[in-house]
Write a protein that holds these residues in place. Structure first.
Motif, PDB file in Angstrom:
ATOM      1  N   ALA A   1       1.101  -1.403   0.057  1.00 52.34           N
ATOM      2  CA  ALA A   1       0.240  -0.017  -0.068  1.00 52.34           C
ATOM      3  C   ALA A   1       0.788   1.388  -0.160  1.00 52.34           C
ATOM      4  O   ALA A   1       0.607   2.394   0.214  1.00 52.34           O
ATOM      5  CB  ALA A   1      -0.844   0.232   1.288  1.00 52.34           C
ATOM      6  N   THR A   2       1.865   1.581  -1.035  1.00 48.23           N
ATOM      7  CA  THR A   2       3.237   2.248  -0.795  1.00 48.23           C
ATOM      8  C   THR A   2       2.269   3.610  -1.364  1.00 48.23           C
ATOM      9  O   THR A   2       1.468   2.832  -2.550  1.00 48.23           O
ATOM     10  CB  THR A   2       4.127   1.994  -1.867  1.00 48.23           C
ATOM     11  N   ASN A   3       2.439   5.326  -1.505  1.00 41.01           N
ATOM     12  CA  ASN A   3       1.437   6.186  -1.911  1.00 41.01           C
ATOM     13  C   ASN A   3       2.750   6.787  -3.049  1.00 41.01           C
ATOM     14  O   ASN A   3       3.827   6.695  -2.479  1.00 41.01           O
ATOM     15  CB  ASN A   3       0.982   6.946  -0.796  1.00 41.01           C
ATOM     16  N   CYS A   4       2.156   6.898  -4.360  1.00 39.57           N
ATOM     17  CA  CYS A   4       3.028   7.006  -5.218  1.00 39.57           C
ATOM     18  C   CYS A   4       2.634   8.414  -5.762  1.00 39.57           C
ATOM     19  O   CYS A   4       0.411   8.691  -5.731  1.00 39.57           O
ATOM     20  CB  CYS A   4       2.859   6.685  -6.102  1.00 39.57           C
TER      21      CYS A   4
ATOM     22  N   LEU B   1      12.456  -1.264  -1.622  1.00 40.64           N
ATOM     23  CA  LEU B   1      11.949  -1.708  -2.688  1.00 40.64           C
ATOM     24  C   LEU B   1       9.908  -1.750  -2.573  1.00 40.64           C
ATOM     25  O   LEU B   1      10.790  -1.151  -4.094  1.00 40.64           O
ATOM     26  CB  LEU B   1      11.854  -3.487  -2.803  1.00 40.64           C
ATOM     27  N   ASP B   2       9.571  -1.139  -2.008  1.00 38.62           N
ATOM     28  CA  ASP B   2       8.241  -0.954  -1.850  1.00 38.62           C
ATOM     29  C   ASP B   2       7.843   0.803  -2.776  1.00 38.62           C
ATOM     30  O   ASP B   2       6.848   0.512  -3.109  1.00 38.62           O
ATOM     31  CB  ASP B   2       7.263  -1.157  -1.252  1.00 38.62           C
ATOM     32  N   HIS B   3       9.175   1.424  -2.519  1.00 44.56           N
ATOM     33  CA  HIS B   3       9.404   3.465  -3.610  1.00 44.56           C
ATOM     34  C   HIS B   3       9.877   3.350  -4.717  1.00 44.56           C
ATOM     35  O   HIS B   3       9.642   4.383  -5.136  1.00 44.56           O
ATOM     36  CB  HIS B   3       9.688   3.661  -2.086  1.00 44.56           C
TER      37      HIS B   3
ATOM     38  N   SER C   1       6.887  12.894   2.649  1.00 47.14           N
ATOM     39  CA  SER C   1       7.809  12.430   3.940  1.00 47.14           C
ATOM     40  C   SER C   1       8.019  11.439   3.616  1.00 47.14           C
ATOM     41  O   SER C   1       8.882  10.559   5.110  1.00 47.14           O
ATOM     42  CB  SER C   1       7.291  12.062   5.204  1.00 47.14           C
ATOM     43  N   GLY C   2       7.928  10.486   2.931  1.00 44.51           N
ATOM     44  CA  GLY C   2       7.990   8.417   2.539  1.00 44.51           C
ATOM     45  C   GLY C   2       8.199   8.232   4.204  1.00 44.51           C
ATOM     46  O   GLY C   2       6.777   8.096   3.946  1.00 44.51           O
ATOM     47  N   ASP C   3       8.595   7.609   4.024  1.00 45.14           N
ATOM     48  CA  ASP C   3       8.180   6.259   5.360  1.00 45.14           C
ATOM     49  C   ASP C   3       9.154   7.082   6.802  1.00 45.14           C
ATOM     50  O   ASP C   3       9.213   6.425   7.884  1.00 45.14           O
ATOM     51  CB  ASP C   3       8.960   5.224   5.700  1.00 45.14           C
ATOM     52  N   VAL C   4       9.293   8.639   6.309  1.00 42.64           N
ATOM     53  CA  VAL C   4       9.999   9.512   8.059  1.00 42.64           C
ATOM     54  C   VAL C   4       8.228   9.558   8.891  1.00 42.64           C
ATOM     55  O   VAL C   4       8.561   9.453   9.873  1.00 42.64           O
ATOM     56  CB  VAL C   4      10.777  10.712   7.914  1.00 42.64           C
ATOM     57  N   LEU C   5       7.636  10.058   8.586  1.00 41.73           N
ATOM     58  CA  LEU C   5       6.230  10.018   9.602  1.00 41.73           C
ATOM     59  C   LEU C   5       5.304   9.715   8.779  1.00 41.73           C
ATOM     60  O   LEU C   5       4.408  10.289   7.270  1.00 41.73           O
ATOM     61  CB  LEU C   5       6.382  11.393   9.547  1.00 41.73           C
ATOM     62  N   PHE C   6       4.677   9.184   9.236  1.00 38.01           N
ATOM     63  CA  PHE C   6       3.011   8.633   8.691  1.00 38.01           C
ATOM     64  C   PHE C   6       2.018   9.460   9.914  1.00 38.01           C
ATOM     65  O   PHE C   6       2.272  10.334  10.883  1.00 38.01           O
ATOM     66  CB  PHE C   6       2.726   7.346   9.530  1.00 38.01           C
TER      67      PHE C   6
ATOM     68  N   HIS D   1       2.842   5.937   3.023  1.00 36.81           N
ATOM     69  CA  HIS D   1       2.143   4.515   3.070  1.00 36.81           C
ATOM     70  C   HIS D   1       0.462   5.494   4.256  1.00 36.81           C
ATOM     71  O   HIS D   1       1.791   6.509   4.650  1.00 36.81           O
ATOM     72  CB  HIS D   1       2.152   3.562   4.374  1.00 36.81           C
ATOM     73  N   GLY D   2      -0.226   5.045   3.850  1.00 37.23           N
ATOM     74  CA  GLY D   2      -1.494   6.176   4.955  1.00 37.23           C
ATOM     75  C   GLY D   2      -2.224   7.519   4.681  1.00 37.23           C
ATOM     76  O   GLY D   2      -1.502   7.863   3.207  1.00 37.23           O
TER      77      GLY D   2
END
Length: 232
Positions: free
Chosen positions: A12-15, A60-62, A170-175, A213-214
């Motif tokens: 569920a990676t956001n592009c 990989l998922d990004h 923010s990538g996977d730093v902050l959700f 994500h999210g």
């Protein structure tokens, strides 16, 4: 600013696709697993022309679709922080064999990787002038060594600019309500804590946050309710 998002089938990676407006050049952010077809559909639907691919980090998922996305356009390169550049050599090698097998079972085909032909390395505090947008790069290690935030002084169309005046990828730093994990190879809990304290907390409350994500969130909301920021 014109913004569209795609949620990848895996993880569920956001592009994201960002442009000053429809019919103009755009930026593609974090093309994950299996998104290349939907990226091409959005480009055609809105008359967008890719200028660059921005990678918040090298997991990989990004990045899985970065090579086909770049190859399907003209003279487009991925931009990634120097510390994560090595991950584009073969991100499959950084995954556990069991996870690779699980992905292959999900998609019914063998996972393969080809390195992008030309990669542009970015550094902390660098300013990129791309696709008519001014994008600031901020190094925020912890999830990976080369994780970054990309930010621009614009917000998606339809959002009142008197409430929000900046967009932070923010990538996977902050959700929303959480942060990226630090127990994967290259992760560092101490570095993440410093990034949250020195990079994330100083962000203005008027910042819209588009995470890896999210759902989208705002810095005001995270400052008030994200438990990982509360004790910093």
């Amino acid at each position: 600013m014109f913004v569209r998002s795609i949620v990848a089938d895996a993880f569920a990676t956001n592009c994201y696709l960002l442009a000053p407006a429809e019919g103009e050049e755009c930026l593609i952010v974090d093309p994950g697993i299996g998104v290349e077809g939907r990226v091409q559909e959005l480009l055609a639907e809105h008359g967008l022309r890719p200028a660059a691919v921005l990678l918040t980090h090298g997991h990989l998922d990004h990045v899985y679709a970065v090579t086909p996305v770049c190859a399907g356009t003209t003279a487009v390169s991925p931009y990634i922080h120097t510390e994560d550049r090595y991950r584009l050599t073969d991100p499959l090698s950084t995954m556990s064999p069991a996870l690779v097998v699980a992905l292959e079972q999900q998609f019914g085909r063998r996972a393969t990787w080809s390195e992008p032909e030309r990669v542009v390395e970015v550094q902390d505090a660098q300013v990129l002038e791309l696709a008519g947008l001014r994008v600031e790069v901020t190094h925020a290690p912890g999830h990976t060594e080369g994780s970054v935030l990309f930010s621009t002084a614009a917000v998606p169309e339809g959002i009142p600019s008197d409430e929000l005046d900046r967009t932070v990828l923010s990538g996977d730093v902050l959700f929303a309500g959480s942060i990226g994990r630090t127990d994967l190879p290259g992760g560092d809990p101490d570095a993440m804590r410093r990034s949250l304290r020195d990079v994330v907390l100083p962000l203005a409350d008027s910042s819209l946050v588009l995470p890896g994500h999210g759902p989208a969130t705002t810095m005001a909301r995270e400052r008030a309710g994200n438990p990982y920021l509360a004790d910093l």
